[in-house]
Design an enzyme around this catalytic site. Structure first.
Site, PDB file in Angstrom:
ATOM      1  N   THR A  27       1.017  -1.269   0.067  1.00  0.00           N
ATOM      2  CA  THR A  27       0.076  -0.039   0.178  1.00  0.00           C
ATOM      3  C   THR A  27       0.869   1.306   0.020  1.00  0.00           C
ATOM      4  OG1 THR A  27      -0.232   0.320   2.462  1.00  0.00           O
ATOM      5  CG2 THR A  27      -1.797  -1.328   1.359  1.00  0.00           C
ATOM      6  N   VAL A  82       7.449  -2.377   7.268  1.00  0.00           N
ATOM      7  CA  VAL A  82       7.456  -0.868   7.340  1.00  0.00           C
ATOM      8  C   VAL A  82       8.014  -0.225   5.972  1.00  0.00           C
ATOM      9  CG1 VAL A  82       8.301   1.224   8.505  1.00  0.00           C
ATOM     10  CG2 VAL A  82       7.593  -0.852   9.823  1.00  0.00           C
ATOM     11  N   LYS A  83       7.176   0.556   5.205  1.00  0.00           N
ATOM     12  CA  LYS A  83       7.788   1.200   4.150  1.00  0.00           C
ATOM     13  C   LYS A  83       8.532   2.601   4.181  1.00  0.00           C
ATOM     14  CE  LYS A  83       5.695   0.876  -0.615  1.00  0.00           C
ATOM     15  NZ  LYS A  83       4.481   1.046  -1.379  1.00  0.00           N
ATOM     16  N   LEU A  84       9.535   2.557   3.775  1.00  0.00           N
ATOM     17  CA  LEU A  84      10.186   3.929   4.029  1.00  0.00           C
ATOM     18  C   LEU A  84      10.782   4.484   2.931  1.00  0.00           C
ATOM     19  CD1 LEU A  84      12.316   2.927   7.268  1.00  0.00           C
ATOM     20  CD2 LEU A  84      10.411   4.713   7.185  1.00  0.00           C
TER      21      LEU A  84
END
Ligand code: E4P
Length: 218
Positions: A27, A82-84
């Site tokens: 997402t 976790v998207k960074l």
């Protein structure tokens, strides 16, 4: 190559998960903006629908804030990744989260050097974007190839997650070059499913079966 779906739309995720083809979900804030509901509730529900990595993106800008937001997102469910974003702050936050055994997907990677940095910082996934290169008149598939080739000799376990996919051809090319994962919008999943010869063949088989049954009854 594993297939992820790139959406926050629960109905779409449920439908495609029902095909038995999904290994994960990605997402981003733009995809979340298209759906109603509390973001954490959406992530929780997605994790219930798909037993695999589910990327939830941070919007914080400093490493300290990214780490705090990342820890909060990771606590929602074991499947959360976790998207960074690719940046100096993102790299620093990735290395901290990795020491907590929190998986990071480093997004918005456009070059091999960026991917190598993400990998070295401890990212579990690196997301090169194909379509956005095509959008500016460059060859997204060739840019992905640079990254896949550069990562082949990596001493780290980072998986290459081909993103910003616009067509079934992008998916095929990502698989042919050896990307570990492709994250695919629902629309492209439906395009992948279809071929006119499949439809025509199915119709003929059904018709021939019915003809034979009618003859047997006569
Ligand atoms: C990746 O994880 C992103 O969510 C996504 O693939 C971005 O794609 P877009 O360029 O179509 O927005």
């Amino acid at each position: 190559m594993k297939l992820f779906v790139d959406t926050a739309d629960l109905a779409e995720i449920e439908t495609i998960a029902g095909w038995g083809v999904l290994a994960g979900v990605t997402t981003n804030p733009s995809l979340l903006a298209k759906v109603e509901g509390d973001a954490d509730d959406i992530y929780r529900r997605v994790c219930e629908l798909v037993d695999g990595p589910v990327s939830a993106e941070v919007v914080a800008e400093t490493r300290a804030d990214m780490v705090e937001e990342g820890r909060r997102l990771a606590a929602i469910h074991d499947n959360i990744v976790v998207k960074l974003p690719m940046s100096a702050e993102g790299l620093a936050a990735t290395s901290i989260l990795a020491t907590d055994d929190i998986r990071v997907n480093m997004t918005l990677c456009f070059t091999a050097p960026q991917a190598l940095l993400a990998s070295a910082s401890g990212a579990a996934f690196v997301s090169p974007f194909i379509g956005r290169f095509d959008d500016i008149g460059q060859n997204g598939v060739e840019c992905l190839r640079d990254i896949v080739e550069a990562m082949e000799t990596s001493i780290y376990d980072t998986e290459v997650l081909a993103a910003s996919i616009r067509t079934p051809v992008h998916v095929t090319e990502a698989a042919r070059m050896g990307a570990d994962i492709a994250t695919i919008p629902p629309k492209v999943f439906y395009q992948m499913l279809q071929h006119p010869l499949t439809d025509a063949g199915t119709a003929t088989f059904t018709q021939d079966f019915e003809t034979r049954r009618a003859k047997a009854k006569a």
